[in-house]
Scaffold this active site. Sequence first.
Site, short mmCIF file in Angstrom:
data_model
loop_
_atom_site.label_atom_id
_atom_site.label_comp_id
_atom_site.label_asym_id
_atom_site.label_seq_id
_atom_site.Cartn_x
_atom_site.Cartn_y
_atom_site.Cartn_z
N ARG A 34 96.88 -1.47 129.05
CA ARG A 34 97.42 -2.69 129.66
C ARG A 34 98.44 -3.40 128.78
NH1 ARG A 34 91.76 -5.41 130.45
NH2 ARG A 34 91.82 -4.66 128.31
N LYS A 52 82.63 10.29 124.87
CA LYS A 52 81.24 9.88 124.90
C LYS A 52 81.16 8.37 124.81
CE LYS A 52 79.52 9.10 120.40
NZ LYS A 52 78.59 9.22 119.35
N ASP A 95 81.97 16.38 123.07
CA ASP A 95 81.04 16.04 122.01
C ASP A 95 81.72 16.53 120.74
OD1 ASP A 95 79.11 16.06 119.99
OD2 ASP A 95 77.51 16.17 121.46
N HIS A 96 82.26 15.59 119.95
CA HIS A 96 83.14 16.05 118.86
C HIS A 96 82.40 16.85 117.80
CE1 HIS A 96 81.96 12.02 117.27
NE2 HIS A 96 81.82 12.71 116.18
N LYS A 139 83.43 20.94 115.36
CA LYS A 139 83.37 21.21 113.92
C LYS A 139 83.31 22.71 113.67
CE LYS A 139 80.61 17.26 112.36
NZ LYS A 139 81.07 17.04 110.99
N ASP A 148 73.53 7.08 120.33
CA ASP A 148 74.76 7.34 119.58
C ASP A 148 74.80 8.76 119.01
OD1 ASP A 148 77.23 6.57 118.55
OD2 ASP A 148 76.38 6.00 116.61
N HIS A 153 74.73 14.58 119.95
CA HIS A 153 75.10 15.50 118.87
C HIS A 153 73.92 16.36 118.38
CE1 HIS A 153 78.67 13.18 118.95
NE2 HIS A 153 78.27 12.20 118.17
N LYS A 174 71.37 5.28 109.71
CA LYS A 174 72.45 4.61 108.97
C LYS A 174 71.86 4.02 107.70
CE LYS A 174 75.79 3.84 112.46
NZ LYS A 174 76.98 4.54 111.99
N1 LIG Z 1 86.50 4.75 118.25
C1 LIG Z 1 85.77 5.82 117.99
O1 LIG Z 1 85.67 6.27 116.86
C2 LIG Z 1 85.07 6.52 119.11
C3 LIG Z 1 84.26 7.64 118.81
C4 LIG Z 1 83.65 8.32 119.85
C5 LIG Z 1 83.84 7.91 121.16
N2 LIG Z 1 84.61 6.82 121.42
C6 LIG Z 1 84.79 6.42 122.82
O2 LIG Z 1 86.19 6.36 123.10
C7 LIG Z 1 86.46 5.34 124.04
C8 LIG Z 1 87.46 4.35 123.45
O3 LIG Z 1 86.91 3.78 122.29
P1 LIG Z 1 87.79 2.89 121.31
O4 LIG Z 1 86.94 2.69 120.10
O5 LIG Z 1 89.14 3.47 121.14
O6 LIG Z 1 87.88 1.53 122.12
P2 LIG Z 1 88.94 0.35 121.95
O7 LIG Z 1 89.49 0.35 120.58
O8 LIG Z 1 88.28 -0.87 122.46
O9 LIG Z 1 90.11 0.77 122.92
C9 LIG Z 1 89.97 0.73 124.32
C10 LIG Z 1 91.30 1.08 124.97
O10 LIG Z 1 91.15 0.99 126.36
C11 LIG Z 1 92.17 0.14 126.90
N3 LIG Z 1 91.61 -0.61 128.02
C12 LIG Z 1 90.53 -1.42 127.98
N4 LIG Z 1 90.30 -1.94 129.20
C13 LIG Z 1 91.25 -1.43 130.02
C14 LIG Z 1 91.54 -1.59 131.39
N5 LIG Z 1 90.78 -2.37 132.17
N6 LIG Z 1 92.59 -0.93 131.91
C15 LIG Z 1 93.36 -0.15 131.13
N7 LIG Z 1 93.13 0.06 129.80
C16 LIG Z 1 92.09 -0.59 129.28
C17 LIG Z 1 92.56 -0.75 125.74
O11 LIG Z 1 93.91 -1.15 125.80
P3 LIG Z 1 94.46 -2.45 126.52
O12 LIG Z 1 93.59 -3.59 126.12
O13 LIG Z 1 95.87 -2.52 126.03
O14 LIG Z 1 94.37 -2.12 127.96
C18 LIG Z 1 92.43 0.19 124.57
O15 LIG Z 1 93.61 0.95 124.45
C19 LIG Z 1 85.10 4.72 124.37
O16 LIG Z 1 84.59 5.36 125.51
C20 LIG Z 1 84.25 5.05 123.16
O17 LIG Z 1 82.89 5.11 123.47
C21 LIG Z 1 85.24 6.12 120.44
#
Ligand SMILES: NC(=O)c1ccc[n+]([C@@H]2O[C@H](COP(=O)([O-])OP(=O)(O)OC[C@H]3O[C@@H](n4cnc5c(N)ncnc54)[C@H](OP(=O)(O)O)[C@@H]3O)[C@@H](O)[C@H]2O)c1
Length: 482
Positions: A49, A151, A180-181, A185, A238, A243, A333
């Site tokens: 967005r 995930k 599932d990352h 590995k 988690d 995993h 943790k």
């Molecule tokens: N971060 C990690 O290390 C990690 C690891 C494993 C899995 N995940 C999974 O990956 C996904 C993303 O995680 P994240 O940590 O990257 O989250 P994040 O930092 O909160 O990012 C979320 C993204 O989604 C976009 N977004 C949120 N609401 C939206 C909407 N209504 N319409 C369009 N875009 C929207 C946000 O951008 P805007 O606000 O600009 O729209 C942002 O780019 C999640 O499902 C999480 O469980 C993350």
Amino acid sequence: MTLKVPENQTIVIFGATGDLTGRKLLPALYNLFVQSLLPQDFAVVGYSRTEMTSDEFREHQAANVAKYSRTGLDPEAWERFARHLDYLAGGFEPEGAMHHLAQHLEEVDAAIHGRGRRMFYCAVPPSLFPKIATRLGEEGLNQGGRIVMEKPFGFDLASAKELNRQLHEVFDENQIYRIDHYLGKETVQNILVFRFGNSIFEPIWNRNHVDCVEITAAESIGIEGRGAFYEATGVVRDIIQNHLLQVMSLVTMEVPASFSADDIRDEKSQVLRSVRSLDLNDVANHCVRGQYRGYRDEEGVAPDSQTPTYAAMRFMIDSWRWQGVPFFLRSGKSMAAGRQVVTLGFREPPLRMFRAHKQDIPAGRVNEIVIDFADPGSISTQFLAKEPGAEMILGAASMQFRYQDSFCTANSLEGYERLILDAMLGDQTLFTRADGVERLWEISAPLLENPPPVEPYAPGSWGPEPSLGRLVAPFHWHLSST
Ligand SMILES: NC(=O)c1ccc[n+]([C@@H]2O[C@H](COP(=O)([O-])OP(=O)(O)OC[C@H]3O[C@@H](n4cnc5c(N)ncnc54)[C@H](OP(=O)(O)O)[C@@H]3O)[C@@H](O)[C@H]2O)c1
């Protein structure tokens, strides 16, 4: 699993401004590019967005790649890579919200000769997954496309089933890639090679020789400021539900008919079906939950939180191969060390020829295979040997394989690199099928529905030790302070 280069295609990243995209996805794509593993022509379209131009997006991601890429950032390579990136601002509501994306993708596809090959990576909050699928379907972008789901896939069995149902309204199962990352590995994939590529280990990989198996994923760090996320998730959702149960399925599955995606996933599903269900009223005898002291003082955490930062559990597998062998899974943790390890403990020899020297045999299990699946990874075996000298004195000895000693590790792919490449190639081997993800939730359901109370443990320890000792008895943990 040999490396091939995918055909020309477009990768759309939903959630392009988010943490995952910056820390993992863009660095992974950049590293694939540097290793010449991306197609001749491709496009990466970021979508979220936040309003920004494509130039701003490239600049933002250059900083991320410089910070998080395992190979760093080479300005000349980045300059060539960045020509493939652009950005479009938009959301998923209301109906028609992605029409401008569909039009943009038509132009991009024509420019790269992608023939409609598209991969949609959902790096957004999971609540948005169904909405994205619906919008893609409305625009006809599901035709020939693949969708990659991060995930967590669902929050429990019912929500995972519902999500599968919603996705299947728009995509066929062979278009859906549930990540599932851990499975990306090198060291986890090597479990299959170690077992099925050699003739010396598989014959002893069963109840006749193995007396227990331990799978540990311990982190020395705490929740690192992610209080709100962790409160809603906890360690079972988690790490263990996905995993560690995945790793257990690779350690325990039967030999697949071939190394095709479906044959491997069939065998994983088969062994997961054989995992004995926990009785909802008896969970406390099979599970210990813990919370490190100080967790409740972290930002975003309730002062009376019951969220587990640690869990250990015992599973039994009712199969011909594994009947009677306990599997101990644990994750936590703020532990004593960051370790990711599978340990197979082997039965005592039927006759102790060296009984007179038993006092010299180190405490604990004598024969073990220890698979360390933290990168870069190692596999070692523990056994007894005669110590040099006039007397027959036995001592603990080990043999160890370390990746860096046997192979050039420069070509090894980081988990997200491997998985993104496989999704682009259309190889689903390392992705979880609908039946698999539902079974993982089914196995975990009693742990989530009727869990024992959390017990406090000291940060930097191996968890709430007395309860853990009772859970694992008469065995003991390979990694512990006792
Ligand atoms: N971060 C990690 O290390 C990690 C690891 C494993 C899995 N995940 C999974 O990956 C996904 C993303 O995680 P994240 O940590 O990257 O989250 P994040 O930092 O909160 O990012 C979320 C993204 O989604 C976009 N977004 C949120 N609401 C939206 C909407 N209504 N319409 C369009 N875009 C929207 C946000 O951008 P805007 O606000 O600009 O729209 C942002 O780019 C999640 O499902 C999480 O469980 C993350």
